[in-house]
Write a protein that holds these residues in place. Sequence first.
Motif, mmCIF file in Angstrom:
data_model
loop_
_atom_site.group_PDB
_atom_site.id
_atom_site.type_symbol
_atom_site.label_atom_id
_atom_site.label_comp_id
_atom_site.label_asym_id
_atom_site.label_seq_id
_atom_site.Cartn_x
_atom_site.Cartn_y
_atom_site.Cartn_z
ATOM 1 N N THR A 48 46.183 7.908 -6.431
ATOM 2 C CA THR A 48 46.378 7.629 -7.855
ATOM 3 C C THR A 48 47.859 7.532 -8.199
ATOM 4 N N VAL A 49 48.645 8.521 -7.776
ATOM 5 C CA VAL A 49 50.073 8.531 -8.098
ATOM 6 C C VAL A 49 50.832 7.555 -7.208
ATOM 7 N N GLY A 50 50.511 7.535 -5.928
ATOM 8 C CA GLY A 50 51.224 6.664 -5.002
ATOM 9 C C GLY A 50 51.104 5.201 -5.363
ATOM 10 N N HIS A 51 49.909 4.782 -5.772
ATOM 11 C CA HIS A 51 49.720 3.371 -6.120
ATOM 12 C C HIS A 51 50.482 3.028 -7.398
ATOM 13 N N ALA A 52 50.515 3.958 -8.340
ATOM 14 C CA ALA A 52 51.299 3.742 -9.548
ATOM 15 C C ALA A 52 52.790 3.668 -9.221
ATOM 16 N N ILE B 74 62.365 8.426 -0.698
ATOM 17 C CA ILE B 74 61.056 8.634 -0.089
ATOM 18 C C ILE B 74 60.198 9.371 -1.105
ATOM 19 N N ALA B 75 59.065 8.793 -1.458
ATOM 20 C CA ALA B 75 58.109 9.442 -2.359
ATOM 21 C C ALA B 75 56.921 9.895 -1.523
ATOM 22 N N ASP B 76 56.810 11.200 -1.322
ATOM 23 C CA ASP B 76 55.751 11.764 -0.470
ATOM 24 C C ASP B 76 54.622 12.266 -1.362
ATOM 25 N N CYS B 77 53.570 11.458 -1.451
ATOM 26 C CA CYS B 77 52.408 11.815 -2.274
ATOM 27 C C CYS B 77 51.299 12.442 -1.458
ATOM 28 N N ALA B 78 51.525 12.624 -0.160
ATOM 29 C CA ALA B 78 50.479 13.122 0.730
ATOM 30 C C ALA B 78 50.879 14.389 1.464
ATOM 31 N N ASP B 79 52.027 14.966 1.089
ATOM 32 C CA ASP B 79 52.524 16.173 1.758
ATOM 33 C C ASP B 79 52.624 15.952 3.263
ATOM 34 N N TYR C 169 64.472 12.574 -1.863
ATOM 35 C CA TYR C 169 63.127 12.840 -1.352
ATOM 36 C C TYR C 169 62.280 13.392 -2.490
ATOM 37 N N LEU C 170 61.244 12.667 -2.893
ATOM 38 C CA LEU C 170 60.379 13.071 -3.988
ATOM 39 C C LEU C 170 59.171 13.797 -3.414
ATOM 40 N N SER C 171 59.150 15.100 -3.584
ATOM 41 C CA SER C 171 58.027 15.904 -3.101
ATOM 42 C C SER C 171 56.973 15.943 -4.206
ATOM 43 N N VAL C 172 56.203 14.852 -4.316
ATOM 44 C CA VAL C 172 55.244 14.707 -5.406
ATOM 45 C C VAL C 172 54.151 15.764 -5.303
ATOM 46 N N ALA C 173 53.774 16.116 -4.076
ATOM 47 C CA ALA C 173 52.720 17.117 -3.863
ATOM 48 C C ALA C 173 53.321 18.483 -3.559
ATOM 49 N N GLY C 174 54.540 18.718 -3.994
ATOM 50 C CA GLY C 174 55.269 19.929 -3.628
ATOM 51 C C GLY C 174 54.728 21.200 -4.256
ATOM 52 N N MET D 111 66.382 16.730 -2.891
ATOM 53 C CA MET D 111 64.931 16.806 -3.023
ATOM 54 C C MET D 111 64.585 17.018 -4.492
ATOM 55 N N ILE D 112 63.563 16.308 -4.942
ATOM 56 C CA ILE D 112 63.070 16.415 -6.312
ATOM 57 C C ILE D 112 61.621 16.861 -6.257
ATOM 58 N N ALA D 113 61.298 17.953 -6.924
ATOM 59 C CA ALA D 113 59.944 18.510 -6.897
ATOM 60 C C ALA D 113 59.643 19.131 -8.243
#
Length: 322
Positions: free
Chosen positions: A165-169, A219-224, A241-246, A264-266
């Motif tokens: 959901t987030v990664g595709h957006a 890098i946007a990491d939406c999957a950890d 580095y975007l730790s979206v699932a951080g 890193m952004i979390a």
Amino acid sequence: MKAYVARRYGGPNVLSLEDVAKPEPASHEVLVRIVASSVNSGDVRVRGFDIPKGMRTMARLALGWSGPRQPIMGTEFSGVVEAVGAEVSRFQVGDRVFGFPGGKMGAHAEFIAMPANGRIAKLPAGLSFEQGAALCFGGSTALHFLRQAKLRPGESILIIGATGTVGHALAQLAQHRGARVSAVTSTGNVELLSERKFDRVIDYKTTPLASLNLGFDIIADCADALDFKSAQRLLKPKGRYLSVAGTLKEMLAALVPGPHGTKMIAGPAAERVEDISLLAELAEKGHFAPLIDTIIPFPQLPDAHARAQSKQKRGTVVVLHQ
């Protein structure tokens, strides 16, 4: 009205369909008859109390000790305005709308009351209720992280988990802002992402991340899938580095700059009122289209929760209320 409630934490089986009080809109609110909602990772985490270690005591104080303080999940919805408060001029009865109660939840019900000046907007004419119910969670999270990263046109971004959901957006909105997008997914999703015309689609099963020799600005990491240390090999100097699932660990680590000026952004995404109208505009102009995994009838909402927490879904699980 009918609503699905969770009186205790647990699996999808803790959800039960109950009769609860129908909300009465205050003078500054609108009452919406919900046509569609979504089940996303936020709903799954709250319902199952899927909270990282180190944050659980704080989470119980915020969410509820033995069960959700707000027992009705649902962070986003679309529907039709049923009634308006005396002070409301922005909406009229019959308007097609979508909204984002976000952390306040409450959308897995027949009706919801929302502040007229809050996170609610008219649904663009070309969008279905199902699409409207899937705009906000992924879209607002993506906008938050792109702002935090200060993405500039021409920069390169690697998005891990680009069919979520987030990664595709993130992939669509970064592309719209002029970034060069490399989208990472599994073999079964390569064709889907190739149709979106991203700069590069990477099948992590045939091209492991460790084998990439490109440097990325973001890098946007939406999957950890990575951590800040392992991301360094793929980042350019001053990369983000975007730790979206951080978790709390990543949030604390984000306070310390990395080598070569990397960062890193979390942390949780802000829920901004202005983002809702922006997402409506982007969707209307064709710059953002939510990816819908499946549409499940409201009486089967526990099945939607099960699907949302599975590892097989692509995009958003939508619940059709009527």
